[in-house]
Design a protein around this motif. Structure first.
Motif, PDB file in Angstrom:
ATOM      1  N   LEU A   1       0.802  -1.227   0.000  1.00  0.00           N
ATOM      2  CA  LEU A   1       0.000   0.000   0.000  1.00  0.00           C
ATOM      3  C   LEU A   1       0.832   1.274   0.000  1.00  0.00           C
ATOM      4  O   LEU A   1       0.398   2.302  -0.530  1.00  0.00           O
ATOM      5  N   LEU A   2       2.026   1.229   0.568  1.00  0.00           N
ATOM      6  CA  LEU A   2       2.815   2.436   0.796  1.00  0.00           C
ATOM      7  C   LEU A   2       3.468   2.927  -0.495  1.00  0.00           C
ATOM      8  O   LEU A   2       4.057   2.162  -1.247  1.00  0.00           O
ATOM      9  N   CYS A   3       3.369   4.215  -0.739  1.00  0.00           N
ATOM     10  CA  CYS A   3       4.039   4.802  -1.894  1.00  0.00           C
ATOM     11  C   CYS A   3       5.498   5.089  -1.533  1.00  0.00           C
ATOM     12  O   CYS A   3       5.858   5.122  -0.359  1.00  0.00           O
ATOM     13  N   PRO A   4       6.375   5.304  -2.522  1.00  0.00           N
ATOM     14  CA  PRO A   4       7.782   5.598  -2.215  1.00  0.00           C
ATOM     15  C   PRO A   4       7.904   6.795  -1.277  1.00  0.00           C
ATOM     16  O   PRO A   4       7.261   7.823  -1.472  1.00  0.00           O
ATOM     17  N   GLY A   5       8.714   6.626  -0.235  1.00  0.00           N
ATOM     18  CA  GLY A   5       8.890   7.698   0.726  1.00  0.00           C
ATOM     19  C   GLY A   5       7.772   7.815   1.732  1.00  0.00           C
ATOM     20  O   GLY A   5       7.737   8.768   2.528  1.00  0.00           O
ATOM     21  N   GLY A   6       6.841   6.866   1.720  1.00  0.00           N
ATOM     22  CA  GLY A   6       5.707   6.906   2.631  1.00  0.00           C
ATOM     23  C   GLY A   6       6.115   6.680   4.078  1.00  0.00           C
ATOM     24  O   GLY A   6       7.223   6.244   4.377  1.00  0.00           O
ATOM     25  N   LYS A   7       5.188   6.981   4.992  1.00  0.00           N
ATOM     26  CA  LYS A   7       5.464   6.941   6.429  1.00  0.00           C
ATOM     27  C   LYS A   7       4.563   5.921   7.120  1.00  0.00           C
ATOM     28  O   LYS A   7       3.413   5.731   6.715  1.00  0.00           O
ATOM     29  N   VAL A   8       5.109   5.306   8.165  1.00  0.00           N
ATOM     30  CA  VAL A   8       4.385   4.264   8.897  1.00  0.00           C
ATOM     31  C   VAL A   8       4.264   4.648  10.364  1.00  0.00           C
ATOM     32  O   VAL A   8       5.224   5.137  10.969  1.00  0.00           O
ATOM     33  N   ILE A   9       3.082   4.439  10.923  1.00  0.00           N
ATOM     34  CA  ILE A   9       2.823   4.641  12.356  1.00  0.00           C
ATOM     35  C   ILE A   9       2.248   3.338  12.908  1.00  0.00           C
ATOM     36  O   ILE A   9       1.273   2.809  12.368  1.00  0.00           O
ATOM     37  N   CYS A  10       2.859   2.808  13.967  1.00  0.00           N
ATOM     38  CA  CYS A  10       2.413   1.550  14.560  1.00  0.00           C
ATOM     39  C   CYS A  10       2.258   1.711  16.066  1.00  0.00           C
ATOM     40  O   CYS A  10       2.917   2.554  16.679  1.00  0.00           O
ATOM     41  N   THR A  11       1.433   0.870  16.667  1.00  0.00           N
ATOM     42  CA  THR A  11       1.388   0.778  18.118  1.00  0.00           C
ATOM     43  C   THR A  11       1.460  -0.694  18.519  1.00  0.00           C
ATOM     44  O   THR A  11       0.745  -1.530  17.961  1.00  0.00           O
ATOM     45  N   THR A  12       2.332  -0.993  19.482  1.00  0.00           N
ATOM     46  CA  THR A  12       2.476  -2.349  20.008  1.00  0.00           C
ATOM     47  C   THR A  12       3.277  -2.267  21.300  1.00  0.00           C
ATOM     48  O   THR A  12       3.631  -1.177  21.754  1.00  0.00           O
ATOM     49  N   ILE A  13       3.592  -3.410  21.895  1.00  0.00           N
ATOM     50  CA  ILE A  13       4.281  -3.427  23.185  1.00  0.00           C
ATOM     51  C   ILE A  13       5.752  -3.039  23.045  1.00  0.00           C
ATOM     52  O   ILE A  13       6.328  -3.120  21.959  1.00  0.00           O
ATOM     53  N   ALA A  14       6.351  -2.671  24.164  1.00  0.00           N
ATOM     54  CA  ALA A  14       7.754  -2.239  24.172  1.00  0.00           C
ATOM     55  C   ALA A  14       8.692  -3.344  23.715  1.00  0.00           C
ATOM     56  O   ALA A  14       9.692  -3.089  23.029  1.00  0.00           O
ATOM     57  N   GLU A  15       8.366  -4.591  24.078  1.00  0.00           N
ATOM     58  CA  GLU A  15       9.252  -5.704  23.728  1.00  0.00           C
ATOM     59  C   GLU A  15       9.326  -5.952  22.234  1.00  0.00           C
ATOM     60  O   GLU A  15      10.203  -6.682  21.766  1.00  0.00           O
ATOM     61  N   ASN A  16       8.414  -5.365  21.466  1.00  0.00           N
ATOM     62  CA  ASN A  16       8.420  -5.545  20.008  1.00  0.00           C
ATOM     63  C   ASN A  16       9.276  -4.504  19.294  1.00  0.00           C
ATOM     64  O   ASN A  16       9.210  -4.389  18.066  1.00  0.00           O
ATOM     65  N   GLU A  17      10.083  -3.758  20.027  1.00  0.00           N
ATOM     66  CA  GLU A  17      10.863  -2.690  19.397  1.00  0.00           C
ATOM     67  C   GLU A  17      11.754  -3.215  18.281  1.00  0.00           C
ATOM     68  O   GLU A  17      11.794  -2.660  17.177  1.00  0.00           O
TER      69      GLU A  17
END
Length: 395
Positions: free
Chosen positions: A117-133
């Motif tokens: 889905l992401l176009c070139p240079g696109g940005k991602v925002i995620c939420t999950t637990i700290a251990e998944n860093e």
């Protein structure tokens, strides 16, 4: 700004708080120029003003069909990550993700969809637990930011991860979570320390015991456990003291922790059992095709692959049976009842299974067993938090 639709726990729906939604919506609006893809984040998509450009240019990818009348709705089953309309490929400069599960397997599927889905240079925002860093860095190129989302009905505390440097909306501390950033950092350190042995073992199994360089920093035993989101570091960057050792919260805490770990192990084994079934189905089909074509050597090779899958399945079922011995209860919906039912569900005659059947079984296992077991883990985690709180209050 408020999202009033009732959560559906059966689909692992847990909405962000109003304040958290407000921060995310402002951040997404600031970044979105082409369009945003909201993967399993309906509370954010529907909090965009209906007449705004950001809303008109965006899509919500969601399994729950209660919103399918919305023009931006796209039905999305994360177990089929590439079943996305080709017309949507590369059409979004922001992708926002909050999967129903925190496992690596789940995130890997979402990562596949994100890349489409992401176009070139696109940005991602995620939420999950700290251990998944480490997982977020590897799969999404995302790093933690100071703003932690508040999810009132979820027992886990999530972090926010972005693939870019965000605006002040995500660079600030969320006072719903912690009015004392140093205290929050210390609590996070302590939680990571308590689970260190489990995560080191997982990391060594996954990345290889002789390949420490590949293990994410937040999981590696040789590193100091002060890996907390930017803006929340408690100690100075140099001369970091060793964190406090594990706290004795009492025998009930230890028993609940052990039960929760065993439920988690059972959930993973049930999931793993689907893989050899798929392997058996595909190898058996290939064997029959080879036999029909008169390719004896090729047929023998595929038969060997199918037999290897059966041996793997038998070993996993044995491990599940061993775990089941720790759960004497067999009531419907109880951990013991779910594990026993799961064993019967996957312990099938593999002679005539098909690839389509194996895929359906994997989906059914997710809904019938993994999700309920995960809910038991969450309930136990809530109890662990109660015991810790009571201990700290009386200390």
């Amino acid at each position: 700004m408020s999202f009033v639709t009732k959560e559906n726990p059966d689909l692992n729906q847990y909405w962000y708080s109003d304040k958290t939604i407000d921060h995310f919506v402002k951040e997404i609006t600031a970044q979105c120029k082409v369009g945003a893809a909201f993967l399993s984040t309906p509370s954010l998509y529907f909090s965009l003003p209906a007449d705004s450009d950001a809303r008109k240019k965006s899509k919500v990818f969601e399994f729950d069909r209660q919103w399918e009348s919305d023009p931006g709705f796209v039905f999305y089953d994360y177990t089929k990550p590439e079943h996305v309309n080709i017309a949507l490929f590369g059409q979004f400069d922001v992708v926002v993700i909050d999967p129903p599960f925190i496992t690596e397997e789940c995130w890997e599927l979402y990562a596949k969809t994100t890349k489409l889905l992401l176009c070139p240079g696109g940005k991602v925002i995620c939420t999950t637990i700290a251990e998944n860093e480490g997982l977020m860095q590897r799969l999404m190129g995302c790093s933690p930011v100071p703003f932690q989302p508040s999810i009132p009905n979820l027992v886990y505390q999530y972090n926010t991860y972005t693939s870019y440097t965000p605006t002040a909306h995500l660079e600030s501390i969320n006072d719903e979570i912690a009015s004392d950033p140093q205290g929050a950092a210390k609590e996070m350190q302590r939680a990571m320390l308590e689970s260190r042995e489990q995560f080191i073992s997982m990391a060594q199994n996954r990345y290889g015991r002789d390949n420490e360089a590949a293990i994410p920093v937040s999981l590696a035993g040789k590193y100091q456990w002060n890996n907390v989101p930017k803006g929340m570091t408690e100690y100075p960057e140099t001369g970091v003291p060793a964190p406090e050792g594990p706290v004795d919260y009492g025998s009930e805490y230890d028993e609940v922790m052990l039960r929760r770990t065993r439920i988690g192990d059972a959930s993973k084994l049930v999931d793993k059992a689907c893989k050899p079934l798929d392997k058996i189905a595909k190898a058996t089909a290939a064997q029959r095709t080879a036999e029909t074509a008169g390719h004896a050597e090729r047929a023998a090779k595929h038969q060997h692959e199918a037999d290897a899958g059966r041996a793997q399945l038998a070993e996993l079922l044995k491990e599940l049976a061993d775990l089941l011995s720790h759960f004497p209860e067999r009531e419907e919906g109880s951990p013991g009842g779910l594990i026993a039912e799961a064993i019967s569900f996957v312990d099938v005659d593999t002679t005539d299974i098909t690839a389509d059947w194996a895929q359906k079984l994997a989906t059914d296992v997710q809904m019938l067993f993994k999700s309920p077991l995960f809910n038991h883990q969450k309930a136990l985690l809530a109890r662990l938090k109660e015991l810790k709180k009571a201990h700290n209050t009386n200390a």
